[in-house]
Design an enzyme around this catalytic site. Sequence first.
Site, mmCIF file in Angstrom:
data_model
loop_
_atom_site.group_PDB
_atom_site.id
_atom_site.type_symbol
_atom_site.label_atom_id
_atom_site.label_comp_id
_atom_site.label_asym_id
_atom_site.label_seq_id
_atom_site.Cartn_x
_atom_site.Cartn_y
_atom_site.Cartn_z
ATOM 1 N N MET A 169 -9.824 6.370 2.856
ATOM 2 C CA MET A 169 -9.354 6.757 4.187
ATOM 3 C C MET A 169 -8.769 8.167 3.968
ATOM 4 S SD MET A 169 -6.580 3.535 6.524
ATOM 5 C CE MET A 169 -5.441 3.728 4.582
ATOM 6 N N LEU A 221 -8.061 11.521 -1.000
ATOM 7 C CA LEU A 221 -9.075 11.844 -2.027
ATOM 8 C C LEU A 221 -7.715 11.613 -3.381
ATOM 9 C CD1 LEU A 221 -12.230 11.812 -1.731
ATOM 10 C CD2 LEU A 221 -10.613 10.135 -1.511
ATOM 11 N N HIS A 222 -7.899 10.665 -4.821
ATOM 12 C CA HIS A 222 -7.260 10.832 -6.089
ATOM 13 C C HIS A 222 -7.975 10.459 -6.888
ATOM 14 C CE1 HIS A 222 -5.719 7.233 -5.497
ATOM 15 N NE2 HIS A 222 -5.454 7.102 -3.992
ATOM 16 N N HIS A 259 -9.597 6.836 -6.397
ATOM 17 C CA HIS A 259 -10.832 6.852 -4.954
ATOM 18 C C HIS A 259 -12.221 7.335 -6.546
ATOM 19 C CE1 HIS A 259 -7.665 7.763 -2.212
ATOM 20 N NE2 HIS A 259 -8.396 6.519 -1.796
ATOM 21 N N ASP A 270 -5.175 -2.516 -4.492
ATOM 22 C CA ASP A 270 -5.453 -3.729 -3.104
ATOM 23 C C ASP A 270 -6.341 -4.713 -3.062
ATOM 24 O OD1 ASP A 270 -4.445 -1.131 -1.515
ATOM 25 O OD2 ASP A 270 -5.917 -0.410 -2.269
ATOM 26 N N GLN A 315 -6.708 -6.840 -0.834
ATOM 27 C CA GLN A 315 -8.142 -6.773 -0.023
ATOM 28 C C GLN A 315 -9.314 -7.199 -0.248
ATOM 29 O OE1 GLN A 315 -8.216 -2.576 2.004
ATOM 30 N NE2 GLN A 315 -9.048 -2.403 -0.085
ATOM 31 N N ARG A 334 0.200 7.751 -0.136
ATOM 32 C CA ARG A 334 1.267 7.190 0.307
ATOM 33 C C ARG A 334 2.026 8.025 -0.888
ATOM 34 N NH1 ARG A 334 -0.880 2.608 3.208
ATOM 35 N NH2 ARG A 334 -0.485 2.736 4.988
HETATM 36 P P1 AMP Z 1 -7.446 3.803 0.366
HETATM 37 O O1 AMP Z 1 -8.115 4.874 0.739
HETATM 38 O O2 AMP Z 1 -6.307 3.862 0.663
HETATM 39 O O3 AMP Z 1 -7.732 3.323 1.817
HETATM 40 O O4 AMP Z 1 -8.547 3.630 -0.673
HETATM 41 C C1 AMP Z 1 -9.485 3.276 -1.039
HETATM 42 C C2 AMP Z 1 -10.163 2.831 -2.035
HETATM 43 O O5 AMP Z 1 -9.995 3.334 -3.084
HETATM 44 C C3 AMP Z 1 -9.646 1.053 -1.970
HETATM 45 O O6 AMP Z 1 -10.413 0.319 -2.338
HETATM 46 C C4 AMP Z 1 -8.729 0.912 -3.031
HETATM 47 O O7 AMP Z 1 -7.686 -0.062 -3.740
HETATM 48 C C5 AMP Z 1 -8.670 2.058 -4.050
HETATM 49 N N1 AMP Z 1 -7.514 2.820 -4.562
HETATM 50 C C6 AMP Z 1 -6.603 3.432 -3.943
HETATM 51 N N2 AMP Z 1 -5.892 3.540 -4.974
HETATM 52 C C7 AMP Z 1 -6.185 3.513 -5.916
HETATM 53 C C8 AMP Z 1 -5.444 3.278 -7.351
HETATM 54 N N3 AMP Z 1 -4.468 4.013 -7.739
HETATM 55 N N4 AMP Z 1 -6.022 2.576 -8.265
HETATM 56 C C9 AMP Z 1 -7.530 1.992 -8.095
HETATM 57 N N5 AMP Z 1 -8.091 2.057 -6.373
HETATM 58 C C10 AMP Z 1 -7.413 2.542 -6.058
#
Ligand code: AMP
Length: 286
Positions: free
Chosen positions: A28, A31-32, A35, A148, A151, A185
């Site tokens: 979404m 990015l960090h 991602h 997640d 998920q 977040r």
């Molecule tokens: P999001 O943009 O939050 O929907 O996350 C996209 C993908 O990045 C999802 O598969 C999340 O599980 C993964 N993700 C987000 N934060 C982390 C994290 N801290 N460690 C590992 N994967 C992450």
Amino acid sequence: MKIITTIADVREHIKTCDCNTIGLVPTMGALHRGHLNLVEKCSAENDITVVSIFVNPAQFGPNEDFDRYPRDLKRDEAMLEEMGVDIVFYPTTEEIYPAGFSTYVDMGDMGKVLCGKSRPTHFRGVATVVLKLFNIVAPDYAYFGRKDAQQVLILKRMVRDLNVGVTIKTVPIIRDEDGLALSSRNIYLSPVERESALNLPRGLVKAKEQIENGLRDALEIKKLVEEELKKNPLNKVDYIETVTLDTLENYAGREDKRIDINNTLVAAAVRVGKTRLIDNFILGEV
Ligand code: AMP
């Protein structure tokens, strides 16, 4: 790196590419490192890496943070360019949900527990958009973070149940130096809230240590995490549960309440101020 906004263009581009495997990383945006770790794994394992950036309205409830969810395409673009990503798929809401859209993936009971209790339409939204992305990009492999965990387990079930020809791969949770799991977040948190939020990873670490020492009782495990979270009144516990990895059955509902250390997800969600955070650890294979 190509930024593509339409389904037709993604399909066209992928059709003409000379490659053996296509990897997809759905995100979404905002990015960090969490991602980027997914992107790195995807790039290492595939000829073409597609990253989608789409803040999916279908996975947000009516009183959730869809409108204020962080969006910064320019920054995301620069990060992905540097990682050598081939395609960024950045569709509009109308492209994904055109007028009259009415078909959703119903995840059954797995979508009703843990995060699904307080977010009843969340996993239906996630599963629907991910299936759409799979149909649009037709990847061989898709990469998801274990942050997640529910998920991941739900999407693996969807792929199995609906015979989707995509293999799901997972990466571990990436954390900040203070232990907090990285999340788009986290920027919502004030310094005081962030300090309070650290009790979430701390509680999970304590529970994991005690499990390593032989603790198996689901309620005792829950209590350990709860005690840590309740040290700070800013933390409002949403849930702390121990469930099986295959069906998300709650161990607390079993007569013996004993977790199986080869088949357990210990997951928790907490509200800190207006921000809802999740974290977990997994015992077993995903
Ligand atoms: P999001 O943009 O939050 O929907 O996350 C996209 C993908 O990045 C999802 O598969 C999340 O599980 C993964 N993700 C987000 N934060 C982390 C994290 N801290 N460690 C590992 N994967 C992450």
